[in-house]
Design a protein around this motif. Sequence first.
Motif, PDB file in Angstrom:
ATOM      1  N   ILE A 117       0.834  -1.203   0.000  1.00  0.00           N
ATOM      2  CA  ILE A 117       0.000   0.000   0.000  1.00  0.00           C
ATOM      3  C   ILE A 117       0.868   1.252   0.000  1.00  0.00           C
ATOM      4  N   ALA A 118       1.864   1.280   0.892  1.00  0.00           N
ATOM      5  CA  ALA A 118       2.740   2.452   0.993  1.00  0.00           C
ATOM      6  C   ALA A 118       3.498   2.679  -0.310  1.00  0.00           C
ATOM      7  N   ALA A 119       3.969   1.603  -0.932  1.00  0.00           N
ATOM      8  CA  ALA A 119       4.709   1.739  -2.192  1.00  0.00           C
ATOM      9  C   ALA A 119       3.811   2.272  -3.300  1.00  0.00           C
ATOM     10  N   THR A 120       2.551   1.809  -3.335  1.00  0.00           N
ATOM     11  CA  THR A 120       1.619   2.289  -4.353  1.00  0.00           C
ATOM     12  C   THR A 120       1.318   3.764  -4.153  1.00  0.00           C
ATOM     13  N   LEU A 121       1.081   4.171  -2.906  1.00  0.00           N
ATOM     14  CA  LEU A 121       0.811   5.579  -2.642  1.00  0.00           C
ATOM     15  C   LEU A 121       2.022   6.447  -2.982  1.00  0.00           C
ATOM     16  N   ALA A 122       3.214   5.976  -2.651  1.00  0.00           N
ATOM     17  CA  ALA A 122       4.419   6.746  -2.976  1.00  0.00           C
ATOM     18  C   ALA A 122       4.560   6.926  -4.480  1.00  0.00           C
ATOM     19  N   ALA A 123       4.221   5.884  -5.261  1.00  0.00           N
ATOM     20  CA  ALA A 123       4.326   5.976  -6.712  1.00  0.00           C
ATOM     21  C   ALA A 123       3.304   6.950  -7.292  1.00  0.00           C
ATOM     22  N   VAL A 124       2.089   6.960  -6.731  1.00  0.00           N
ATOM     23  CA  VAL A 124       1.049   7.884  -7.202  1.00  0.00           C
ATOM     24  C   VAL A 124       1.359   9.314  -6.775  1.00  0.00           C
ATOM     25  N   SER A 125       1.925   9.481  -5.584  1.00  0.00           N
ATOM     26  CA  SER A 125       2.278  10.780  -5.008  1.00  0.00           C
ATOM     27  C   SER A 125       1.066  11.716  -4.929  1.00  0.00           C
ATOM     28  N   PRO A 126       0.006  11.295  -4.232  1.00  0.00           N
ATOM     29  CA  PRO A 126      -1.161  12.172  -4.116  1.00  0.00           C
ATOM     30  C   PRO A 126      -0.904  13.332  -3.160  1.00  0.00           C
ATOM     31  N   ASP A 127      -1.640  14.415  -3.378  1.00  0.00           N
ATOM     32  CA  ASP A 127      -1.601  15.537  -2.444  1.00  0.00           C
ATOM     33  C   ASP A 127      -2.551  15.297  -1.277  1.00  0.00           C
ATOM     34  N   VAL A 128      -3.683  14.652  -1.556  1.00  0.00           N
ATOM     35  CA  VAL A 128      -4.690  14.373  -0.540  1.00  0.00           C
ATOM     36  C   VAL A 128      -5.264  12.986  -0.804  1.00  0.00           C
ATOM     37  N   CYS A 129      -5.461  12.211   0.261  1.00  0.00           N
ATOM     38  CA  CYS A 129      -6.037  10.865   0.151  1.00  0.00           C
ATOM     39  C   CYS A 129      -7.270  10.757   1.037  1.00  0.00           C
ATOM     40  N   GLY A 130      -8.296  10.085   0.523  1.00  0.00           N
ATOM     41  CA  GLY A 130      -9.415   9.615   1.326  1.00  0.00           C
ATOM     42  C   GLY A 130      -9.313   8.102   1.403  1.00  0.00           C
ATOM     43  N   LEU A 131      -9.217   7.547   2.605  1.00  0.00           N
ATOM     44  CA  LEU A 131      -8.964   6.120   2.780  1.00  0.00           C
ATOM     45  C   LEU A 131     -10.060   5.495   3.639  1.00  0.00           C
ATOM     46  N   GLN A 132     -10.459   4.282   3.265  1.00  0.00           N
ATOM     47  CA  GLN A 132     -11.494   3.557   4.002  1.00  0.00           C
ATOM     48  C   GLN A 132     -10.936   2.215   4.488  1.00  0.00           C
ATOM     49  N   GLU A 133     -11.638   1.635   5.472  1.00  0.00           N
ATOM     50  CA  GLU A 133     -11.194   0.398   6.119  1.00  0.00           C
ATOM     51  C   GLU A 133      -9.747   0.534   6.609  1.00  0.00           C
ATOM     52  N   VAL A 134      -9.534   1.588   7.374  1.00  0.00           N
ATOM     53  CA  VAL A 134      -8.221   1.894   7.946  1.00  0.00           C
ATOM     54  C   VAL A 134      -8.232   1.419   9.394  1.00  0.00           C
ATOM     55  N   TRP A 135      -7.360   0.477   9.719  1.00  0.00           N
ATOM     56  CA  TRP A 135      -7.404  -0.156  11.036  1.00  0.00           C
ATOM     57  C   TRP A 135      -6.575   0.591  12.082  1.00  0.00           C
ATOM     58  N   ALA A 136      -6.996   0.384  13.322  1.00  0.00           N
ATOM     59  CA  ALA A 136      -6.215   0.823  14.482  1.00  0.00           C
ATOM     60  C   ALA A 136      -6.280  -0.293  15.507  1.00  0.00           C
ATOM     61  N   ALA A 137      -5.141  -0.620  16.116  1.00  0.00           N
ATOM     62  CA  ALA A 137      -5.095  -1.706  17.095  1.00  0.00           C
ATOM     63  C   ALA A 137      -3.803  -1.620  17.891  1.00  0.00           C
ATOM     64  N   GLY A 138      -3.900  -1.878  19.196  1.00  0.00           N
ATOM     65  CA  GLY A 138      -2.707  -1.949  20.029  1.00  0.00           C
ATOM     66  C   GLY A 138      -1.837  -0.706  19.995  1.00  0.00           C
ATOM     67  N   GLY A 139      -2.472   0.466  19.916  1.00  0.00           N
ATOM     68  CA  GLY A 139      -1.714   1.704  19.876  1.00  0.00           C
ATOM     69  C   GLY A 139      -1.172   2.061  18.509  1.00  0.00           C
TER      70      GLY A 139
END
Length: 265
Positions: A22-44
């Motif tokens: 995911i990080a590599a794909t975003l770096a290649a696209v180089s967006p200025d702003v992203c809207g992201l869904q199904e973003v997890w948080a766990a264990g800090g």
Amino acid sequence: MRILTWNLWGRYGPWQRRLDAIAATLAAVSPDVCGLQEVWAAGGQNLAAELADRLGMYWCWARATPENAEQGDDPVIGNAVLSRWPIARHTEVRLPISDPGEGRVALHARIETPGGVLPMFTTHLTYRPGGSQLRLPQVRRLATFVAEEGMDCTYPPVVTGDLNAEPDSDEIRLLSGLRTAPAVPGLVLVDAWRYADPADPGFTWDRRNGYQADTVLPDSRIDYILVGLHRRGRGQVRSARLAGTAPVDDLWPSDHFAVVTELRP
């Protein structure tokens, strides 16, 4: 101004390895702003924070998982905005649901771009084939939220997300004001994909994706970037395309493809 929307598939599949893809794909696209869904948080930890750190971006996140849900070791899921520019403030609103065990939220980020304020929104509507009657109240609440938070800015509102609805659905028609009155008078959101290559169907749920080989659903365009009418050229859609349509080191980043659009700054 490059905008991206992407459903990141929570912590399903080989999620630890998918983070790098995911990080590599975003770096290649180089967006200025992203809207992201199904973003997890766990264990800090929070996937939005991890991606923002890797990409050198600002971020905000809103929890979608109901507060009363028993989590245990399970991750909490939400929506996030990442921005190259500072996020002056962010707000959220719960969307109506029929199942008390389901959580849906819309997130707004007020972004201070060099050209002025950009009101950015992202959300994830209820998934259910034939579930338009469940998503329509969510769309109406989303539209009211956009009108409340996004109509007095330099740029028009940008609404992103996995809407789980196809382009000719009642949900999308309500947001765009096509063949019906818009959900909120005066709020007209243009589907950025209308500026894409006409020969590209723009399927974001696609059996080409390695995680979709056994899906019972047809190829569908269910992820969107919707943009309000431009303000003297600012925010005018220039183009749209897909991203995340190939594996990274033999690993698919997500079960959805991303949508990318270029707006006039």
